[in-house]
Design an enzyme around this catalytic site. Structure first.
Site, PDB file in Angstrom:
ATOM      1  N   CYS A   1      65.410  72.638  64.541  1.00 28.18           N
ATOM      2  CA  CYS A   1      65.060  73.695  65.478  1.00 28.18           C
ATOM      3  C   CYS A   1      63.872  73.210  66.306  1.00 28.18           C
ATOM      4  O   CYS A   1      62.803  72.930  65.770  1.00 28.18           O
ATOM      5  CB  CYS A   1      64.710  74.955  64.691  1.00 28.18           C
ATOM      6  SG  CYS A   1      64.155  76.306  65.739  1.00 28.18           S
TER       7      CYS A   1
ATOM      8  N   CYS B   1      57.931  88.708  74.636  1.00 27.00           N
ATOM      9  CA  CYS B   1      58.676  89.612  73.750  1.00 27.00           C
ATOM     10  C   CYS B   1      57.701  90.187  72.718  1.00 27.00           C
ATOM     11  O   CYS B   1      56.920  89.460  72.117  1.00 27.00           O
ATOM     12  CB  CYS B   1      59.819  88.869  73.050  1.00 27.00           C
ATOM     13  SG  CYS B   1      61.019  88.182  74.202  1.00 27.00           S
TER      14      CYS B   1
ATOM     15  N   GLU C   1      55.806  73.679  66.884  1.00 25.68           N
ATOM     16  CA  GLU C   1      56.435  73.702  65.560  1.00 25.68           C
ATOM     17  C   GLU C   1      57.883  73.257  65.640  1.00 25.68           C
ATOM     18  O   GLU C   1      58.570  73.513  66.621  1.00 25.68           O
ATOM     19  CB  GLU C   1      56.412  75.135  65.017  1.00 25.68           C
ATOM     20  CG  GLU C   1      55.029  75.576  64.641  1.00 25.68           C
ATOM     21  CD  GLU C   1      54.971  77.061  64.308  1.00 25.68           C
ATOM     22  OE1 GLU C   1      55.959  77.581  63.750  1.00 25.68           O
ATOM     23  OE2 GLU C   1      53.939  77.676  64.613  1.00 25.68           O
TER      24      GLU C   1
ATOM     25  N   CYS D   1      58.137  82.391  63.377  1.00 29.90           N
ATOM     26  CA  CYS D   1      58.054  81.258  64.280  1.00 29.90           C
ATOM     27  C   CYS D   1      56.840  81.394  65.209  1.00 29.90           C
ATOM     28  O   CYS D   1      56.618  82.417  65.817  1.00 29.90           O
ATOM     29  CB  CYS D   1      59.322  81.181  65.096  1.00 29.90           C
ATOM     30  SG  CYS D   1      59.367  79.737  66.095  1.00 29.90           S
TER      31      CYS D   1
ATOM     32  N   CYS E   1      57.390  88.818  69.005  1.00 30.18           N
ATOM     33  CA  CYS E   1      57.408  87.367  68.812  1.00 30.18           C
ATOM     34  C   CYS E   1      55.997  86.786  68.757  1.00 30.18           C
ATOM     35  O   CYS E   1      55.181  87.020  69.646  1.00 30.18           O
ATOM     36  CB  CYS E   1      58.203  86.732  69.943  1.00 30.18           C
ATOM     37  SG  CYS E   1      58.270  84.951  69.837  1.00 30.18           S
TER      38      CYS E   1
HETATM   39  N1  SAH Z   1      62.988  81.978  73.861  1.00 36.60           N
HETATM   40  C1  SAH Z   1      64.245  81.839  73.213  1.00 36.60           C
HETATM   41  C2  SAH Z   1      64.224  80.977  71.968  1.00 36.60           C
HETATM   42  C3  SAH Z   1      63.063  81.110  71.017  1.00 36.60           C
HETATM   43  S1  SAH Z   1      63.000  82.440  69.884  1.00 36.60           S
HETATM   44  C4  SAH Z   1      64.853  83.194  72.932  1.00 36.60           C
HETATM   45  O1  SAH Z   1      64.211  84.189  73.192  1.00 36.60           O
HETATM   46  O2  SAH Z   1      66.006  83.247  72.512  1.00 36.60           O
HETATM   47  C5  SAH Z   1      64.345  82.268  68.786  1.00 36.60           C
HETATM   48  C6  SAH Z   1      64.893  83.602  68.292  1.00 36.60           C
HETATM   49  O3  SAH Z   1      63.960  84.232  67.383  1.00 36.60           O
HETATM   50  C7  SAH Z   1      65.133  84.608  69.408  1.00 36.60           C
HETATM   51  O4  SAH Z   1      66.348  85.278  69.182  1.00 36.60           O
HETATM   52  C8  SAH Z   1      63.950  85.539  69.248  1.00 36.60           C
HETATM   53  O5  SAH Z   1      64.175  86.771  69.852  1.00 36.60           O
HETATM   54  C9  SAH Z   1      63.814  85.590  67.734  1.00 36.60           C
HETATM   55  N2  SAH Z   1      62.545  86.086  67.237  1.00 36.60           N
HETATM   56  C10 SAH Z   1      61.313  85.935  67.751  1.00 36.60           C
HETATM   57  N3  SAH Z   1      60.388  86.562  67.006  1.00 36.60           N
HETATM   58  C11 SAH Z   1      61.043  87.120  65.981  1.00 36.60           C
HETATM   59  C12 SAH Z   1      60.640  87.911  64.869  1.00 36.60           C
HETATM   60  N4  SAH Z   1      59.364  88.262  64.679  1.00 36.60           N
HETATM   61  N5  SAH Z   1      61.603  88.305  64.011  1.00 36.60           N
HETATM   62  C13 SAH Z   1      62.900  87.959  64.212  1.00 36.60           C
HETATM   63  N6  SAH Z   1      63.339  87.223  65.229  1.00 36.60           N
HETATM   64  C14 SAH Z   1      62.421  86.822  66.122  1.00 36.60           C
END
Ligand code: SAH
Length: 347
Positions: free
Chosen positions: A106, A117, A93, A333, A120
């Site tokens: 992005c 995580c 995406e 995302c 995520c």
């Molecule tokens: N792997 C990298 C970049 C991708 S995620 C990282 O972890 O930073 C981009 C951002 O979105 C990160 O800060 C991640 O923690 C956040 N993110 C992921 N899932 C999310 C969610 N469900 N709600 C809010 N932020 C989220």
């Protein structure tokens, strides 16, 4: 013979291949500009090259741009979300966002993610593979071409962990900043990481000008390890030390991302611990109301994020609640890719 992925090669690498093909070295720069500056991807349209050379290029190289399989456009603010199909049928995406000062893209850096995580969607869908430099750049070229917009900034915050695909991501950034190509200053790039500490040091030492954004989300080891498994390898203290090193070495302010999750990290005590942790660091805190993901019952709201911001403010820590763009086309995302994956399983 396997054809070479020409968009992943820098000028020096092209010169080497041209040498092997008994072509003059200066042609490398010319071809590089056709691809990366003029964005002409059909060798036959490279009109100042001889017919023989064009044939050699077609015989030896391929250009593989991602294809837009799905495109969602926000009626509210013009945000565009693409689901791109890669050459091997995998999906990533990409999002284009409009700000007063220009268009930011992005980018995804991997197909899926290994980091796991808890909140995520990309993690839940699982890891498939790293993106090639051409696939990182290809998202820009395809999105610009489709939308007619020109980007002025990049955030590496899509699917994947950019520091877990460090070489290819750095190569893509080197290519996009090349004066013979797009010439985008890396000062307009932000890289977001969940905390791959050794690579933060490497990135700092490269002095690229890239802005570092750290997904902190929790100020203590116990809580952070629970929602972010990477914390069991590189803990909060090591991460903060790396952030300090980044600021010291590059002179640039870092950002801490903090997804506010009700009953997990949104209370006043957490704000206090966060303030204590980052006190004195040249940084900014970005608060994000967590996006609900269907498998998890993590919840939040703008109000809890605002409340958290006020706690921090009372402790003299500057923070903003991230503006949500494209809320009408929102899918946390990684959701589009997952839906697509589920659909194809059922086929
Ligand atoms: N792997 C990298 C970049 C991708 S995620 C990282 O972890 O930073 C981009 C951002 O979105 C990160 O800060 C991640 O923690 C956040 N993110 C992921 N899932 C999310 C969610 N469900 N709600 C809010 N932020 C989220």
């Amino acid at each position: 013979m396997i054809k070479k992925d020409i968009l992943s090669l820098d000028i020096q690498q092209l010169e080497m291949v041209f040498d092997e093909l008994s072509e003059r070295k200066f042609r490398a720069k010319q071809v590089f500009s056709w691809l990366h500056r003029k964005r002409v991807f059909d060798f036959n349209e490279m009109t100042d090259l001889s017919k023989e050379l064009r044939q050699k290029l077609s015989d030896n190289f391929t250009v593989q741009l991602p294809l837009a399989e799905k495109k969602l456009v926000s009626r509210k603010d013009g945000t565009i979300k693409y689901l791109f199909r890669l050459n091997d049928g995998m999906y990533v995406e990409t999002v284009m966002m409009e700000y007063e000062y220009g268009t930011t893209i992005c980018l995804s850096t991997q197909v899926g993610c290994k980091m796991g995580c808890r909140f995520c969607a990309s993690a839940i869908a699982g890891y498939e593979r790293d993106l090639m430099p051409s696939e990182v750049l290809g998202q820009i070229y395809a999105a610009e071409n489709d939308s007619g917009r020109k980007i002025s900034g990049i955030v590496l915050m899509g699917i994947g962990e950019p520091l877990d695909n460090y070489r290819n991501v750095m190569k893509a950034m080197e290519l996009i900043s090349s004066p013979e190509g797009t010439g985008l200053s890396l000062r307009h790039v932000t890289l977001s990481t969940c905390g791959v500490v050794p690579k933060i040091y490497e990135l700092a030492d490269r002095r690229t000008g890239i802005t570092l954004s750290i997904s902190l989300h929790c100020p203590d080891n116990e809580g952070r390890s629970e929602i972010m498994p990477i914390n069991r390898t590189y803990n909060v203290n090591e991460l903060i030390r790396a952030a300090e090193y980044y600021v010291r070495t590059t002179g640039r302010r870092v950002t801490f991302e903090y997804a506010v999750i009700d009953n997990v990290n949104s209370d006043k005590q957490s704000a206090g611990r966060l303030a204590q942790l980052i006190k004195g660091i040249n940084c900014h805190v970005n608060l994000i109301p967590v996006n609900a993901v269907k498998e998890r019952d993590y919840r939040s709201s703008r109000r809890s994020a605002e409340r958290f911001r006020e706690y921090l403010e009372s402790m003299n820590i500057n923070a903003t609640v991230r503006r949500t763009l494209g809320s009408d086309i929102e899918a946390a995302c990684g959701q589009l890719r997952r839906e697509r994956k589920d659909e194809s399983r059922g086929e």
